[in-house]
Design an enzyme around this catalytic site. Structure first.
Site, PDB file in Angstrom:
ATOM      1  N   ARG A 278     -10.589   0.951   5.936  1.00 46.65           N
ATOM      2  CA  ARG A 278      -9.537   0.101   6.971  1.00 46.65           C
ATOM      3  C   ARG A 278     -10.402  -0.698   8.636  1.00 46.65           C
ATOM      4  O   ARG A 278      -9.536  -1.924   8.347  1.00 46.65           O
ATOM      5  CB  ARG A 278      -8.331   1.080   7.797  1.00 46.65           C
ATOM      6  CG  ARG A 278      -7.551   0.762   8.244  1.00 46.65           C
ATOM      7  CD  ARG A 278      -7.566   1.688   9.152  1.00 46.65           C
ATOM      8  NE  ARG A 278      -7.181   2.725   8.748  1.00 46.65           N
ATOM      9  CZ  ARG A 278      -6.540   4.049   7.943  1.00 46.65           C
ATOM     10  NH1 ARG A 278      -4.756   2.960   8.251  1.00 46.65           N
ATOM     11  NH2 ARG A 278      -6.148   4.539   7.857  1.00 46.65           N
ATOM     12  N   ARG A 314       2.895   2.118   3.816  1.00 43.79           N
ATOM     13  CA  ARG A 314       2.715   3.390   5.457  1.00 43.79           C
ATOM     14  C   ARG A 314       3.902   3.279   6.058  1.00 43.79           C
ATOM     15  O   ARG A 314       3.648   4.254   6.850  1.00 43.79           O
ATOM     16  CB  ARG A 314       2.079   2.092   5.499  1.00 43.79           C
ATOM     17  CG  ARG A 314       0.648   1.879   4.681  1.00 43.79           C
ATOM     18  CD  ARG A 314      -0.827   1.282   5.672  1.00 43.79           C
ATOM     19  NE  ARG A 314      -1.202   2.238   6.476  1.00 43.79           N
ATOM     20  CZ  ARG A 314      -1.385   2.624   7.874  1.00 43.79           C
ATOM     21  NH1 ARG A 314      -1.135   2.196   8.644  1.00 43.79           N
ATOM     22  NH2 ARG A 314      -1.944   4.249   8.358  1.00 43.79           N
ATOM     23  N   CYS A 344      17.028   1.420  -1.532  1.00 41.65           N
ATOM     24  CA  CYS A 344      18.018   2.437  -2.067  1.00 41.65           C
ATOM     25  C   CYS A 344      16.873   4.201  -1.091  1.00 41.65           C
ATOM     26  O   CYS A 344      17.319   5.208  -1.221  1.00 41.65           O
ATOM     27  CB  CYS A 344      18.318   2.614  -2.757  1.00 41.65           C
ATOM     28  SG  CYS A 344      17.413   3.347  -4.291  1.00 41.65           S
ATOM     29  N   GLU A 345      16.950   3.563   0.115  1.00 43.10           N
ATOM     30  CA  GLU A 345      15.896   4.998   0.735  1.00 43.10           C
ATOM     31  C   GLU A 345      16.014   5.329   2.390  1.00 43.10           C
ATOM     32  O   GLU A 345      16.087   3.529   2.433  1.00 43.10           O
ATOM     33  CB  GLU A 345      14.293   5.087   0.143  1.00 43.10           C
ATOM     34  CG  GLU A 345      13.757   4.781  -1.176  1.00 43.10           C
ATOM     35  CD  GLU A 345      13.354   6.998  -1.052  1.00 43.10           C
ATOM     36  OE1 GLU A 345      13.748   7.394  -0.523  1.00 43.10           O
ATOM     37  OE2 GLU A 345      13.286   6.606  -2.719  1.00 43.10           O
ATOM     38  N   TYR A 373      -4.325  -0.550   2.177  1.00 41.74           N
ATOM     39  CA  TYR A 373      -3.415   0.818   2.306  1.00 41.74           C
ATOM     40  C   TYR A 373      -2.185  -0.561   2.164  1.00 41.74           C
ATOM     41  O   TYR A 373      -0.986   0.458   2.464  1.00 41.74           O
ATOM     42  CB  TYR A 373      -3.258   2.201   2.168  1.00 41.74           C
ATOM     43  CG  TYR A 373      -4.691   2.411   2.960  1.00 41.74           C
ATOM     44  CD1 TYR A 373      -5.560   3.196   1.391  1.00 41.74           C
ATOM     45  CD2 TYR A 373      -5.579   2.449   4.208  1.00 41.74           C
ATOM     46  CE1 TYR A 373      -6.595   3.589   2.157  1.00 41.74           C
ATOM     47  CE2 TYR A 373      -6.971   3.104   4.066  1.00 41.74           C
ATOM     48  CZ  TYR A 373      -6.912   3.251   3.205  1.00 41.74           C
ATOM     49  OH  TYR A 373      -8.090   4.333   3.333  1.00 41.74           O
TER      50      TYR A 373
HETATM   51  N1  LLP Z   1     -14.464   7.593   2.028  1.00 44.64           N
HETATM   52  C1  LLP Z   1     -13.519   8.505   1.221  1.00 44.64           C
HETATM   53  C2  LLP Z   1     -14.285   9.675   0.567  1.00 44.64           C
HETATM   54  C3  LLP Z   1     -12.342   8.524   1.644  1.00 44.64           C
HETATM   55  O1  LLP Z   1     -11.082   9.127   1.159  1.00 44.64           O
HETATM   56  C4  LLP Z   1     -12.014   6.957   2.648  1.00 44.64           C
HETATM   57  C5  LLP Z   1     -10.357   7.284   2.619  1.00 44.64           C
HETATM   58  C6  LLP Z   1     -12.592   6.936   3.320  1.00 44.64           C
HETATM   59  C7  LLP Z   1     -13.524   6.373   2.764  1.00 44.64           C
HETATM   60  C8  LLP Z   1     -12.198   5.400   3.608  1.00 44.64           C
HETATM   61  O2  LLP Z   1     -11.335   5.281   5.062  1.00 44.64           O
HETATM   62  P1  LLP Z   1     -10.802   4.644   5.792  1.00 44.64           P
HETATM   63  O3  LLP Z   1     -12.337   3.791   6.700  1.00 44.64           O
HETATM   64  O4  LLP Z   1      -9.964   3.561   5.255  1.00 44.64           O
HETATM   65  O5  LLP Z   1      -9.877   5.008   6.787  1.00 44.64           O
HETATM   66  N2  LLP Z   1      -3.210   5.454   2.955  1.00 44.64           N
HETATM   67  C9  LLP Z   1      -3.497   6.109   4.142  1.00 44.64           C
HETATM   68  C10 LLP Z   1      -5.271   6.480   4.433  1.00 44.64           C
HETATM   69  C11 LLP Z   1      -5.833   7.024   3.078  1.00 44.64           C
HETATM   70  C12 LLP Z   1      -7.316   7.453   2.961  1.00 44.64           C
HETATM   71  C13 LLP Z   1      -8.171   7.911   2.176  1.00 44.64           C
HETATM   72  N3  LLP Z   1      -9.724   7.964   2.261  1.00 44.64           N
HETATM   73  C14 LLP Z   1      -2.921   4.947   4.792  1.00 44.64           C
HETATM   74  O6  LLP Z   1      -2.915   4.435   4.753  1.00 44.64           O
HETATM   75  O7  LLP Z   1      -2.886   5.188   6.359  1.00 44.64           O
END
Ligand code: LLP
Length: 423
Positions: A278, A314, A344-345, A373
């Site tokens: 992110r 999200r 439809c939710e 995401y």
């Molecule tokens: N490394 C691992 C092992 C992870 O599981 C994740 C994210 C990352 C790195 C990267 O994380 P970031 O830097 O993007 O925070 N769908 C959710 C976020 C799920 C994150 C899953 N793992 C959302 O939209 O907020």
């Protein structure tokens, strides 16, 4: 919330040097629009802030897996944090060096392990003893030596949305310290594996450095014990999780993350890997949708748009806040609206009770901070084609993924012969 890469010029929203409405005229809605320079600038900012500890930045491609985005980051020297064989293949296709790929996931299949071993990735982030045994067995059969890091679950609570917190033992992720210690003591048993590193990932959208400091200190203590036992590893993988502003949150600035973490990482003295998703992609993309109808039921006003929770889940899934701004600013008075999709939710809502300028049918709205995401979690729910993706660089733009067609949606479907006959 505008950024240097998505801002108004004479009341029109631009991505870098291109007007968003110009893109929409040629691509249609809904569409994701990415700023190439935003990705690069976040990537470079991270590298610069952590320069004293020289990290290998492995982009968490689960946040945005578009080939063009991967290529853009590969050109900058990025590696990839992957979680599936699909991600492995896309990373390789985009030209990411396999020696810069790390592979996490609590459930790697035999096929995935084989593919990653033959591709020669840097290491697997191993999350359980049975997984380690499986990697050992498969590497043995392939006559290869697997390189692995143990994912430690440091049992640290990092305040974030419950569904994206990972760092405590109530979650499925990683090995508790005792289990990791036990594995390292009997590492000789796993003849086809070299345990080369320790990995943590304590959660996502973490807004302050405190939880990282706690977790890294735990790793440091653990490493001290290992050193006394003459157990040595080469890599420390800090994971991802650095937060981004979605509205006006007070986040610890990157410099504070660096100031607090660099001395600890220095003490650890291992090669550093980081897995930001992110942080690099989140504010590098927006999602543009068109207003279909305004509905006023006396109690509430709804802006009904042509995008739904299938495109950007999200808000529905994490109650996430995304700023919504008009693609063309007008002097019109504002009102309070729910911005909703056609699905439809009741969860198909992008914003609740949001103050927005008066909106009319046909007006374009930009849902901000949609680069992470967003498309990556899109689905075909309600038989809706996934949106198009566009990348902008300077004054150029290009479709990087076509909008899906109806043929894409039914590809692979078959009606069995026993349903075909009428008698
Ligand atoms: N490394 C691992 C092992 C992870 O599981 C994740 C994210 C990352 C790195 C990267 O994380 P970031 O830097 O993007 O925070 N769908 C959710 C976020 C799920 C994150 C899953 N793992 C959302 O939209 O907020």
């Amino acid at each position: 919330m505008t950024t240097p890469y998505f801002k108004y010029r004479k009341n029109k929203l631009f991505c870098e040097g291109v007007a968003v409405d110009k893109i929409v005229k040629s691509v249609g809605t809904p569409c994701y629009i990415y700023s190439a320079n935003a990705f690069v600038s976040q990537f470079k900012a991270l590298q610069k802030a952590f320069k004293p500890v020289n990290p290998l930045v492995c982009f968490a491609m689960k946040s945005n897996d578009s080939l063009a985005v991967l290529k853009l980051l590969a050109n900058q020297g990025a590696g990839a944090d992957i979680v599936s064989v699909g991600e492995l293949k896309k990373a390789l296709l985009a030209g990411i060096d396999p020696k810069k790929i790390v592979f996490a996931s609590v459930g790697k299949t035999e096929y995935e392990i084989r593919e990653a071993l033959t591709a020669g990735i840097l290491f697997f982030n191993v999350e359980s003893l049975p997984e380690l045994a499986e990697i050992d067995r498969i590497a043995g059969a392939l006559k290869l030596k697997a390189s692995v890091a143990l994912r430690i679950n440091p049992d640290v609570h990092a305040p974030t949305h419950e569904k994206i917190a990972t760092g405590t033992l109530t979650k499925k992720f990683g090995l508790d310290l005792a289990a990791a210690h036990d594995i390292l003591r009997r590492r000789e048993q796993f003849q086809h594996v070299t345990i080369n590193g320790l990995h943590i990932h304590i959660g996502s959208q973490i807004q302050s450095v405190g939880p990282y400091v706690t977790a890294v200190k735990k790793v440091l203590n653990f490493l001290n014990i290992l050193t006394q036992e003459k157990i040595f590893v080469q890599y420390f993988d800090l994971g991802g999780g650095f937060g981004i502003p979605y509205k006006n949150e007070r986040l610890d600035p990157l410099e504070k993350f660096a100031d607090r973490l660099i001395p600890l990482i220095d003490k650890i003295g291992l090669n550093l890997i980081m897995e930001p998703g992110r942080f690099i992609s989140g504010n590098s993309g927006i999602f543009v949708t068109e207003t279909l109808y305004i509905k006023d039921n006396g109690l509430k006003k709804f802006i009904i748009v042509d995008a739904g929770m299938n495109d950007l889940v999200r808000p529905a899934m994490y109650d996430a806040h995304h700023e919504i701004i008009p693609v063309e600013k007008t002097a019109a008075q504002s009102g309070i609206y729910d911005v909703v999709g056609p699905i439809c939710e009741s969860a198909d809502v992008f914003a609740k009770a949001r103050r927005l300028p008066h909106v009319q049918k046909g007006d374009l709205l930009a849902i901000m901070s949609a680069g992470a995401y967003g498309y990556a979690m899109a689905s075909n729910y309600n038989v809706r084609p996934r949106a198009a993706e566009v990348m902008v660089q300077g004054s150029q733009f290009s479709i990087i993924r076509e909008r899906e067609t109806f043929q894409d949606l039914i590809r692979g479907e078959k009606i069995p012969t026993f349903l075909k006959s009428k008698d």
